[in-house]
Design a protein around this motif. Sequence first.
Motif, mmCIF file in Angstrom:
data_model
loop_
_atom_site.group_PDB
_atom_site.id
_atom_site.type_symbol
_atom_site.label_atom_id
_atom_site.label_comp_id
_atom_site.label_asym_id
_atom_site.label_seq_id
_atom_site.Cartn_x
_atom_site.Cartn_y
_atom_site.Cartn_z
ATOM 1 N N GLN A 108 -8.980 66.617 11.063
ATOM 2 C CA GLN A 108 -9.166 67.446 9.869
ATOM 3 C C GLN A 108 -7.924 67.432 8.975
ATOM 4 N N ALA A 109 -6.818 66.960 9.546
ATOM 5 C CA ALA A 109 -5.561 67.032 8.782
ATOM 6 C C ALA A 109 -5.639 66.149 7.542
ATOM 7 N N MET A 110 -4.954 66.579 6.506
ATOM 8 C CA MET A 110 -4.938 65.808 5.253
ATOM 9 C C MET A 110 -3.512 65.464 4.897
ATOM 10 N N ILE A 111 -3.326 64.273 4.396
ATOM 11 C CA ILE A 111 -2.002 63.847 3.938
ATOM 12 C C ILE A 111 -1.984 63.959 2.419
ATOM 13 N N GLU A 112 -0.992 64.684 1.908
ATOM 14 C CA GLU A 112 -0.910 64.846 0.452
ATOM 15 C C GLU A 112 0.100 63.846 -0.123
ATOM 16 N N ILE A 113 -0.341 63.099 -1.123
ATOM 17 C CA ILE A 113 0.547 62.124 -1.768
ATOM 18 C C ILE A 113 0.647 62.482 -3.249
ATOM 19 N N ASP A 114 1.852 62.568 -3.755
ATOM 20 C CA ASP A 114 2.046 62.746 -5.194
ATOM 21 C C ASP A 114 2.163 61.377 -5.854
ATOM 22 N N VAL A 115 1.417 61.199 -6.927
ATOM 23 C CA VAL A 115 1.538 59.950 -7.694
ATOM 24 C C VAL A 115 1.924 60.292 -9.130
ATOM 25 N N TRP A 116 3.095 59.819 -9.519
ATOM 26 C CA TRP A 116 3.624 60.069 -10.874
ATOM 27 C C TRP A 116 3.345 58.866 -11.753
ATOM 28 N N ARG A 117 2.825 59.161 -12.951
ATOM 29 C CA ARG A 117 2.668 58.105 -13.962
ATOM 30 C C ARG A 117 3.790 58.281 -14.968
ATOM 31 N N THR B 168 7.575 53.796 -22.632
ATOM 32 C CA THR B 168 7.712 53.474 -24.055
ATOM 33 C C THR B 168 8.455 54.541 -24.843
ATOM 34 N N SER B 169 8.762 55.671 -24.176
ATOM 35 C CA SER B 169 9.338 56.772 -24.939
ATOM 36 C C SER B 169 10.725 56.407 -25.475
ATOM 37 N N GLU B 170 11.183 57.206 -26.387
ATOM 38 C CA GLU B 170 12.525 57.015 -26.945
ATOM 39 C C GLU B 170 13.566 57.145 -25.818
ATOM 40 N N PRO B 171 14.771 56.630 -26.013
ATOM 41 C CA PRO B 171 15.817 56.771 -24.987
ATOM 42 C C PRO B 171 15.891 58.215 -24.486
ATOM 43 N N SER B 172 16.031 58.377 -23.184
ATOM 44 C CA SER B 172 16.022 59.732 -22.628
ATOM 45 C C SER B 172 17.273 59.971 -21.787
ATOM 46 N N LEU C 272 7.608 52.423 -5.871
ATOM 47 C CA LEU C 272 7.547 52.333 -7.335
ATOM 48 C C LEU C 272 6.915 51.005 -7.738
ATOM 49 N N SER C 273 6.185 51.031 -8.844
ATOM 50 C CA SER C 273 5.679 49.782 -9.426
ATOM 51 C C SER C 273 5.700 49.931 -10.936
ATOM 52 N N HIS C 274 5.941 48.825 -11.637
ATOM 53 C CA HIS C 274 5.880 48.931 -13.094
ATOM 54 C C HIS C 274 5.219 47.701 -13.683
ATOM 55 N N ALA C 275 4.523 47.925 -14.778
ATOM 56 C CA ALA C 275 3.856 46.838 -15.504
ATOM 57 C C ALA C 275 3.694 47.300 -16.941
ATOM 58 N N GLY C 276 4.087 46.445 -17.865
ATOM 59 C CA GLY C 276 3.929 46.790 -19.276
ATOM 60 C C GLY C 276 4.588 48.121 -19.576
ATOM 61 N N ASP C 277 3.832 49.038 -20.131
ATOM 62 C CA ASP C 277 4.401 50.303 -20.602
ATOM 63 C C ASP C 277 4.336 51.432 -19.568
ATOM 64 N N TRP C 278 4.006 51.102 -18.314
ATOM 65 C CA TRP C 278 3.835 52.154 -17.309
ATOM 66 C C TRP C 278 4.551 51.846 -16.002
ATOM 67 N N TRP D 102 4.683 62.185 -16.270
ATOM 68 C CA TRP D 102 5.829 62.544 -17.101
ATOM 69 C C TRP D 102 5.362 62.422 -18.537
ATOM 70 N N THR D 103 5.605 63.423 -19.357
ATOM 71 C CA THR D 103 5.227 63.285 -20.756
ATOM 72 C C THR D 103 6.456 62.878 -21.552
ATOM 73 N N ALA D 104 6.245 62.039 -22.537
ATOM 74 C CA ALA D 104 7.372 61.578 -23.362
ATOM 75 C C ALA D 104 7.638 62.588 -24.470
#
Length: 241
Positions: A8-17, A21-25, A94-100, A234-236
């Motif tokens: 019954q146990a559940m594993i919780e995974i957070d996935v961040w998008r 493309t945002s301005e320098p941060s 981590l993975s990245h492609a194009g603008d994400w 994450w919001t830009a």
Amino acid sequence: MNAHIDPQAMIEIDVWRIPLTSEPSEHDKLLDPDERRRAARFIFDSDRARFTRSRGTLRATLARYVDILPEQIKFDYGTHGKPTIRGCPIHFNLSHAGDWAYLAISTTTPVGIDVERLRPPARNGWIDLARRFFSKAEVTELLALPSSEQTKAFFACWTRKEAYIKLHGRGLSLPLGQFTVAADPKAPAILRSSEWCPDDTARTVLHDLSSPAGYRACLAVGTPLTITVQSKTWTAPVTLT
Ligand SMILES: CC(C)(COP(=O)(O)OP(=O)(O)OC[C@H]1O[C@@H](n2cnc3c(N)ncnc32)[C@H](O)[C@@H]1OP(=O)(O)O)[C@@H](O)C(=O)NCCC(=O)NCCS
């Protein structure tokens, strides 16, 4: 089944998008000297900016889970380059492609993640590339799909496979033809078989992730249990909190 595992146990995974493309941060300032050297090696400014943004935001995000300042996080690297946080049991990938960029984080369980930007195929479609990289069963499944589905199916199969190899941190030393995932993009993501490690079918969860139009993403989790995915974006412009 292992008597110690509560089904019954559940594993919780957070996935961040993470939008790249945002301005320098402020996150761009968090890189350590090694990362700055890597950034300096990019030929194109746009690639350097994406790398800097994804590494900086990786640090800022991980710092929310561990008791270390983002700029003080130290990474160790596995034989094939998979990063881990020194002295800290948090799992991430981590993975990245194009603008994400996509970032998976678990407090308990190894994870692998892949995002790809859908691209048009070469003249002969995707099948030559699939024959080169995919298992025979995956190629058969792809060929059975209508040609209008081929690009989506190719990238569904690709991201599912890549997430699995990234889970294990083995890169291409894990032979791509020696395991089979579902290739149909409309079918649930699943590891059907693994000659490389047969027991993995019972202890690997693959999970297609929601993605912006033109992208495909998949998460792999090393667990026999059910998972729940908490999607976070994450919001830009990205700002430090
Ligand atoms: C390096 C590799 C792990 C992924 O490469 P990729 O698809 O180009 O890149 P992604 O954006 O998905 O992942 C890169 C990130 O994964 C992490 N990573 C690096 N090596 C890793 C490894 N061995 N295992 C897991 N994660 C790894 C790093 O955080 C890296 O980001 P950064 O260095 O910019 O901080 C490796 O699997 C590879 O070389 N793949 C080749 C691609 C391929 O042929 N795939 C076939 C799929 S069918």
